[in-house]
Design a protein around this motif. Sequence first.
Motif, short mmCIF file in Angstrom:
data_model
loop_
_atom_site.label_atom_id
_atom_site.label_comp_id
_atom_site.label_asym_id
_atom_site.label_seq_id
_atom_site.Cartn_x
_atom_site.Cartn_y
_atom_site.Cartn_z
N ASP A 1 -4.43 -2.72 17.25
CA ASP A 1 -5.57 -2.87 16.34
C ASP A 1 -5.81 -4.33 15.99
OD1 ASP A 1 -6.01 -0.15 16.31
OD2 ASP A 1 -5.09 0.18 14.35
N ARG B 1 -2.07 2.37 7.40
CA ARG B 1 -2.96 3.39 7.94
C ARG B 1 -2.27 4.20 9.05
NH1 ARG B 1 -7.81 0.62 9.76
NH2 ARG B 1 -6.62 0.20 11.62
N GLN B 2 -1.49 3.52 9.89
CA GLN B 2 -0.75 4.22 10.95
C GLN B 2 0.33 5.12 10.37
OE1 GLN B 2 -1.52 4.27 14.10
NE2 GLN B 2 -3.09 2.71 13.99
N GLN C 1 0.32 6.68 7.51
CA GLN C 1 -0.20 7.81 6.75
C GLN C 1 -0.07 9.13 7.52
OE1 GLN C 1 -1.13 7.87 3.60
NE2 GLN C 1 -0.81 5.67 3.39
N SER C 2 -0.10 9.05 8.84
CA SER C 2 -0.03 10.27 9.64
C SER C 2 1.39 10.84 9.73
CB SER C 2 -0.56 10.01 11.05
OG SER C 2 0.26 9.08 11.72
#
Length: 100
Positions: A35, A58-59, A61-62
């Motif tokens: 990214d 953000r990565q 969070q999964s």
Amino acid sequence: MAGSPAFEAVCGELSNAEGMDRWTARGTLQLALMDAGLEASTVSAAQLAIVVERLLPRQLQSHGGVNVEELCTRLQDKLAKLAAADGDASAEAVFARLGT
């Protein structure tokens, strides 16, 4: 593919997080680096600190069960220590010191 010392240090710390193993940690960090347009083999501690601050949450969070804020703070601390131990060994910094 071998990563930079900063990349390997962060991967090691990530793999210790709940629900993460070595391969999950490497893949998650690789996605964040992609990214940012950076390569795992050449990323510096300073560059990786920015990735950890801005893109890695953000990565992460999964991945359920991961305390993202605590983990990223721990990673930032590790990168700060690594950068301090390394000094600034970038090509630009070396040439700047030679010029003075």
